[in-house]
Structures are given as C-alpha cells and as structure tokens.
Design a protein around this motif. Sequence first.
Motif, PDB file in Angstrom:
ATOM      1  N   THR A  93       1.045  -1.336  -0.003  1.00  0.00           N
ATOM      2  CA  THR A  93       0.108   0.308   0.050  1.00  0.00           C
ATOM      3  C   THR A  93       0.919   1.256   0.067  1.00  0.00           C
ATOM      4  OG1 THR A  93      -1.945  -0.828   1.188  1.00  0.00           O
ATOM      5  CG2 THR A  93      -2.326   1.494   1.218  1.00  0.00           C
ATOM      6  N   LYS A  94       2.078   1.308   0.798  1.00  0.00           N
ATOM      7  CA  LYS A  94       2.548   2.615   0.597  1.00  0.00           C
ATOM      8  C   LYS A  94       3.301   2.549  -0.462  1.00  0.00           C
ATOM      9  CE  LYS A  94       6.462   4.696   3.625  1.00  0.00           C
ATOM     10  NZ  LYS A  94       7.343   4.352   5.036  1.00  0.00           N
ATOM     11  N   ASN A  95       3.600   0.956  -0.652  1.00  0.00           N
ATOM     12  CA  ASN A  95       4.865   1.703  -2.429  1.00  0.00           C
ATOM     13  C   ASN A  95       4.038   2.261  -3.256  1.00  0.00           C
ATOM     14  OD1 ASN A  95       7.073   1.077  -4.162  1.00  0.00           O
ATOM     15  ND2 ASN A  95       4.979   0.189  -4.870  1.00  0.00           N
ATOM     16  N   ASN A  96       2.501   1.610  -3.564  1.00  0.00           N
ATOM     17  CA  ASN A  96       1.629   2.450  -4.623  1.00  0.00           C
ATOM     18  C   ASN A  96       1.140   3.861  -4.091  1.00  0.00           C
ATOM     19  OD1 ASN A  96       1.198  -0.459  -5.571  1.00  0.00           O
ATOM     20  ND2 ASN A  96      -0.733  -1.297  -4.586  1.00  0.00           N
ATOM     21  N   ARG A  97       0.935   3.878  -2.730  1.00  0.00           N
ATOM     22  CA  ARG A  97       1.586   5.434  -2.522  1.00  0.00           C
ATOM     23  C   ARG A  97       1.828   6.107  -3.497  1.00  0.00           C
ATOM     24  NH1 ARG A  97      -1.104   4.194   2.412  1.00  0.00           N
ATOM     25  NH2 ARG A  97       0.712   5.122   3.078  1.00  0.00           N
ATOM     26  N   ILE A  98       3.357   5.732  -2.825  1.00  0.00           N
ATOM     27  CA  ILE A  98       4.684   6.485  -3.146  1.00  0.00           C
ATOM     28  C   ILE A  98       4.823   6.460  -4.868  1.00  0.00           C
ATOM     29  CG2 ILE A  98       6.874   6.956  -3.055  1.00  0.00           C
ATOM     30  CD1 ILE A  98       6.774   5.592  -0.605  1.00  0.00           C
ATOM     31  N   SER A  99       4.495   5.958  -5.546  1.00  0.00           N
ATOM     32  CA  SER A  99       4.426   5.280  -7.396  1.00  0.00           C
ATOM     33  C   SER A  99       3.408   6.371  -7.656  1.00  0.00           C
ATOM     34  CB  SER A  99       4.356   4.031  -7.339  1.00  0.00           C
ATOM     35  OG  SER A  99       5.142   2.976  -7.166  1.00  0.00           O
ATOM     36  N   CYS A 100       2.513   6.031  -7.407  1.00  0.00           N
ATOM     37  CA  CYS A 100       1.147   7.399  -7.513  1.00  0.00           C
ATOM     38  C   CYS A 100       1.423   8.531  -7.235  1.00  0.00           C
ATOM     39  CB  CYS A 100      -0.350   7.031  -6.680  1.00  0.00           C
ATOM     40  SG  CYS A 100      -1.052   5.659  -7.597  1.00  0.00           S
ATOM     41  N   SER A 101       2.341   8.925  -6.360  1.00  0.00           N
ATOM     42  CA  SER A 101       2.316  10.225  -6.047  1.00  0.00           C
ATOM     43  C   SER A 101       3.971  10.705  -7.299  1.00  0.00           C
ATOM     44  CB  SER A 101       2.844  10.392  -4.362  1.00  0.00           C
ATOM     45  OG  SER A 101       2.149  10.517  -3.417  1.00  0.00           O
ATOM     46  N   VAL A 102       4.197  10.080  -7.213  1.00  0.00           N
ATOM     47  CA  VAL A 102       5.403  10.491  -8.247  1.00  0.00           C
ATOM     48  C   VAL A 102       5.482  10.228  -9.608  1.00  0.00           C
ATOM     49  CG1 VAL A 102       7.625   9.290  -9.136  1.00  0.00           C
ATOM     50  CG2 VAL A 102       7.815   9.390  -6.632  1.00  0.00           C
ATOM     51  N   VAL A 103       4.464   9.571 -10.172  1.00  0.00           N
ATOM     52  CA  VAL A 103       3.287   9.875 -11.259  1.00  0.00           C
ATOM     53  C   VAL A 103       3.110  10.751 -11.365  1.00  0.00           C
ATOM     54  CG1 VAL A 103       2.396   8.451 -12.911  1.00  0.00           C
ATOM     55  CG2 VAL A 103       3.248   7.095 -11.702  1.00  0.00           C
TER      56      VAL A 103
END
Length: 413
Positions: free
Chosen positions: A259-269
């Motif tokens: 979940t944390k990795n997905n949030r970071i990925s969405c923020s970076v994108v």
Amino acid sequence: MASPKAIVQTLNEYFDLIERLALKSRSSNALYEQAIFDEAVAYFQQNKEDALRAFRVLVKNGILRPIDQDGAYIIQKYTKDYVLNLVKEQKLGLAEIVKVEADRVGKLSDEVQKALEKGDLALVQSKASMIIDLIDEIQNHLESDRNAIKNIIERAKIMPPDTPLNLRYGEVSDCFEQYVEPMRQFLGNDATGFLNLTLTIEKQLARGMDLCNIQAGSLSSWSRTMKGAQSQIRMLRTQIRENLALFQNELAPLRNRVTKNNRISCSVVALLAKVRKKGLRKSLNVKTLKLGGSQRDVRFSLSPSVKEFSAKVLQYTPAKFSFPEELVSSNDDLMLLRIDDVVENLKMCKRRVPLMEWLKENYPEQSDRTLLSVYQQILQRESKRLRQSDSRESTNLKNYRITYYPHILENAV
C-alpha cells in the motif's frame, strides 16, 4: 540411471531440501546450479560443505539431472510429482464458507436455548452433538486457510530481491482484501462477532450440564456430550486467536508495504506529469528546497567505549519465558502461605478482578515462584468460579514480566 533404492534413501535423507527445490521449480522447470546451491546453503544453515555434498548426492542418485552445458538442472519427473503430491499445498478458501457454518451454529444456539427453557435435555444433547460436528468443520477450514496464508507469505519471501513489490506481494494484497479483512471483522470479539456467540453457547451448555446433575433420569452420556462441545468451543477460540495473530503479525506488514509503495508510486507519477506540463519551477516550491549553497562537513569520531556499548545494544535480545501449564513447587516454597487460606480469602472477594492482580495485591511479600504456583493450584481447585479472558495482557511481578490470558473472578458482585 540410479536404482530405486538409492532414490528412496536420498528422499529419506534430504526430503526437506528436495521439497524446497520442487516448490521452487513450479514456476520454472529448469534450476540453475547457483540457485540450487543457494537453496542447499540456506537449508544447511550456511554450511557450504554440507550443501555441496548434498548437491553431489542429488546429482549422483538421479534426483537432479543436467540438461545443458550452462549448469541448468531439472528434478526427475516422478520424484517431483511424488514430492508435490505429498506436500500438496492448501488453497485459500472463502470467508463466506466459514460465515455460513457460523450462522448454522447461531441457529443451533437458539434451538438449545429453547430446549433449555422447556427442560428437554435430550434435545440439548442432540444439538450439542450437531454443534461439535459444525465446529469441527469450521476448525478444518480455518486450519486449511492458515496453511494457505503461510504458503502465500513463503512464496512472497522466496522471490528474488529485485522483484517489483507489486509482483512480489500482489498475492498477499489480494488475499488480504478478499479473505483476511472480512474474516478479521467477522471473527472479532465484539457484540456481533463470532467469538461472542461461542461464549453464549458455552454458557448454555454449562446450564444444560447443571440440569443433567439435578434432573433425575438424565443420562451421563448427555452431560459428557455437552462437556465435549464446551471443550471443542474453547479449542476453536484458541485457533481463532492464533489466526488473528497471524493476520496481524505476518500478513498485515507485507500488505502495508504494498500500500505504501503504491501511494509513493502514484505521487511520483502525478508529480512527473505536473513537471512535464508546467515545468520544474512552477511544479515545485523552490523556496522550500535547498537546491544549492555552501555546505560545511563536520567530522566526529566515537571513542572505543561508545562503540563497544553500541555493539552490545545492537546484540541485545530480551529473554522470554513461556508461561507454564503447571508449576512444580516444593513444600518449602509454600511454608508461609497455605493454599486453603488463600482460597478462603478469595471467596470473600466481591470484585471483578484478575486473579493474578488479586494475588499481587493481597500477598505482596511472596516471591514470583510462589505466586505462580498458587495461581496454578487455584485454577485447578476453583475453575468454575474463574473465566479466562480472550485478550492477552501483560503484568509485572517482582523479577519477571509475564504475558498471558488472565483468569477473572466470575462470581463477583
């Protein structure tokens, strides 16, 4: 080709290692020499000599067969099929299956209550037998699901380190959403949870056993059936606690990483898309970023005593002692404290208080060993007046800190 006797001997000696290799070969039939050796080293706890010897035995006896000059091997087909069938992994079931069975238990509880109101002990005994069968089915489903979740966790951990998190823990995330979260809410210890239902049924069966002792003409087998159902219910609650602990301690952290990795990925994108459209200066608040300027390096060194102390702190592990089922105590330990006197004082207590807290409060001068021994003896003599809590707690004694499921005085006003 190796003889069947040699293959059987090799399976008997290195079955756990062959099992690991067979499970690893499900995704890809070919196993390279380095991967096989790494598994053997891990199995033999970093002993490379034993790992190399085991590797040579597996190759010599035909368990591992080379397929090319690049160091690729395959496991003999019959051996692989035999091992995989023998350690056939459980599949994760559906939460709805357990819910349906639990609803049936709830209906039986209502029928038991009506039978108690009528005084029909034969009907209570019949429903108790049905409750035993249903709880046995629920236990089998929970055990199967527990093994399946352990296999999911193990598969996630043995993937290569460079595997993307979404691929590594994708199955974990799906398992959490489709099974764990519904089951955790369903098995929770609240007014509508299944644990509360088991407590209700246990009290109903206790009432039925009391009526069996009073009512003339009742069969002793009826009381034994109700007692067996009570024991089965207690075992089920223990299994539910273990499953919830597995969800919380092992599966939830892995799912949180995804979940944390997905949030970071969405923020970076989203940030990169904003930079492409508006530029870096308009996308970022430059005033809050340190993009340049002078920097002063500061060097410092630690004294040997600080380094030694830090090393001890990093290696520190607290000692854990399992709370014993029984404590054998000599008569000298209880010379100043008679168990009969303790029981008499306990009967005068009219508060709802954990037994251990009551002992600490009334006998503060006694040693930890004596208090634990008295605790166990009271459980054996006064079990009907005590109820074990479903939540785990910790308490401090003089020299130890214990973690346990406390027993609470049930007949307190």
